[in-house]
Design an enzyme around this catalytic site. Structure first.
Site, PDB file in Angstrom:
ATOM      1  N   ASN A   1       4.626  43.479  35.707  1.00  0.00           N
ATOM      2  CA  ASN A   1       3.629  43.193  34.684  1.00  0.00           C
ATOM      3  C   ASN A   1       2.317  43.934  34.879  1.00  0.00           C
ATOM      4  OD1 ASN A   1       5.393  40.638  35.150  1.00  0.00           O
ATOM      5  ND2 ASN A   1       4.636  40.408  33.069  1.00  0.00           N
TER       6      ASN A   1
ATOM      7  N   VAL B   1      -2.042  45.344  31.781  1.00  0.00           N
ATOM      8  CA  VAL B   1      -1.491  44.043  32.158  1.00  0.00           C
ATOM      9  C   VAL B   1      -0.559  43.593  31.042  1.00  0.00           C
ATOM     10  CG1 VAL B   1      -2.012  41.631  32.693  1.00  0.00           C
ATOM     11  CG2 VAL B   1      -3.547  43.441  33.484  1.00  0.00           C
ATOM     12  N   CYS B   2       0.719  43.493  31.358  1.00  0.00           N
ATOM     13  CA  CYS B   2       1.724  43.137  30.356  1.00  0.00           C
ATOM     14  C   CYS B   2       1.953  41.628  30.413  1.00  0.00           C
ATOM     15  CB  CYS B   2       3.019  43.891  30.655  1.00  0.00           C
ATOM     16  SG  CYS B   2       4.236  43.805  29.339  1.00  0.00           S
ATOM     17  N   LEU B   3       1.435  40.938  29.406  1.00  0.00           N
ATOM     18  CA  LEU B   3       1.478  39.477  29.414  1.00  0.00           C
ATOM     19  C   LEU B   3       1.459  38.951  27.976  1.00  0.00           C
ATOM     20  CD1 LEU B   3       1.337  37.066  31.497  1.00  0.00           C
ATOM     21  CD2 LEU B   3      -1.127  37.072  31.087  1.00  0.00           C
TER      22      LEU B   3
END
Length: 326
Positions: A112, A119-121
């Site tokens: 993530n 930031v992969c969220l």
């Protein structure tokens, strides 16, 4: 002892990721604007509810900017590390979630957290999650974002953060998960090194003090992991303290080399932080258990066979070899 504040105001935002982003209008300076009031509400939530493992600094002259640091939790490959994030509230906040950038130093230590800083969220709408997981202008807060990163991203098994592995049987991918944790811990060590060399502004004392205290733990963890006494991520973890085993974990040579290199550099950096490193050597010592075991196994079996051969011969139990016919 008085509890240290986890939320503070500072003035210097010059090294912030979003420092140079142009802001239209004066919505962030107008104390009567809706966004100003919402941000002040966010500040109060952070000041009151931040856990001791998350620290945030807001900026007096740029209320749209914040910087946060998350301490890696025990029982994960990120334990005792520091993970920094630069945050910006957009001009239409809270209709859109805050922007967030990770201080990666070029390392990809989590599915993530990209090397680019992305930031992969789902909660910040950078991943297509379920509707209940995405940003909700009415209920979502920055505190939820930070706690989610700590609990859901920097977790014990980050390999399974990858979408394609989330629904598979964990046992079938356990070996790959352990290998991922090994890499994650080594990259955490190098993140530590970079943070000490160039700490984010306004966190210089925090970084130094943290590694003055936790540096010895990281060195000890390197030693235990390299010698196969503890599985990566679980050094000093209460969950396994009572279930420790005498079985030595097989450690790849490449991991031993990586841990040795990281240890040597961290040792010097922790000395500079003022850490007490009594009992630690400047170079990581790795026991040659596997070689010794191999020698004992080979040599021992050879001696055992000779002794047993003599005993059988003396008792008349040993068969004589037949002579080959010519």
């Amino acid at each position: 002892m008085e509890k240290k504040s986890t939320f503070d105001l500072v003035s210097d935002d010059s090294d912030h990721k979003y420092h140079n982003k142009n802001i239209a209008g004066n919505c962030f300076s107008d104390t009567k604007s809706a966004i100003y009031k919402r941000i002040m509400k966010e500040w109060k939530i952070l000041e009151k509810n931040l856990p001791e493992s998350i620290h945030v600094k807001a900026y007096e002259r740029r209320i749209d900017l914040l910087r946060a640091v998350i301490v890696g939790a025990a029982g994960t490959p990120y334990h005792d590390g520091l993970f920094f994030f630069d945050i910006q509230f957009p001009e239409n906040y809270p209709n859109n979630p805050p922007k967030i950038n990770y201080h990666s130093f070029g390392y990809r230590l989590n599915p993530n957290l990209y090397a680019s800083g992305k930031v992969c969220l789902s909660l910040v709408n950078t991943w297509n999650g379920k509707k209940c997981e995405k940003w909700d202008p009415s209920n979502s807060t920055l505190l939820q974002v930070l706690v989610s990163i700590q609990a859901l991203v920097l977790n014990a098994n980050p390999f399974f953060n990858e979408p394609i592995y989330r629904s598979v049987s964990r046992s079938s991918y356990e070996k790959k998960s352990r290998a991922y944790n090994e890499d994650a811990f080594v990259l955490t060590c190098y993140t530590v090194i970079n943070l000490i060399r160039k700490p984010p502004r306004n966190f210089e004392d925090f970084v130094k003090e943290h590694f003055r205290e936790r540096g010895p733990v990281l060195l000890a963890a390197c030693r235990e992991y390299a010698n196969g006494r503890v599985r990566i991520g679980y050094y000093n973890c209460n969950e396994i303290a009572s279930s420790s085993t005498k079985t030595v974990i097989k450690v790849k040579d490449s991991l031993k080399v990586s841990l040795r290199n990281a240890y040597c550099i961290m040792y010097k950096q922790f000395i500079g932080c003022g850490a007490s490193l009594e009992g630690f050597l400047p170079v990581l010592e790795i026991a040659v258990q596997e070689k010794r075991k191999s020698k004992r196994s080979n040599g021992g079996n050879g001696i055992f066979k000779k002794v047993m051969g003599k005993i059988k011969s003396a008792l008349g139990l040993k068969r004589k070899k037949k002579k080959k016919s010519t």
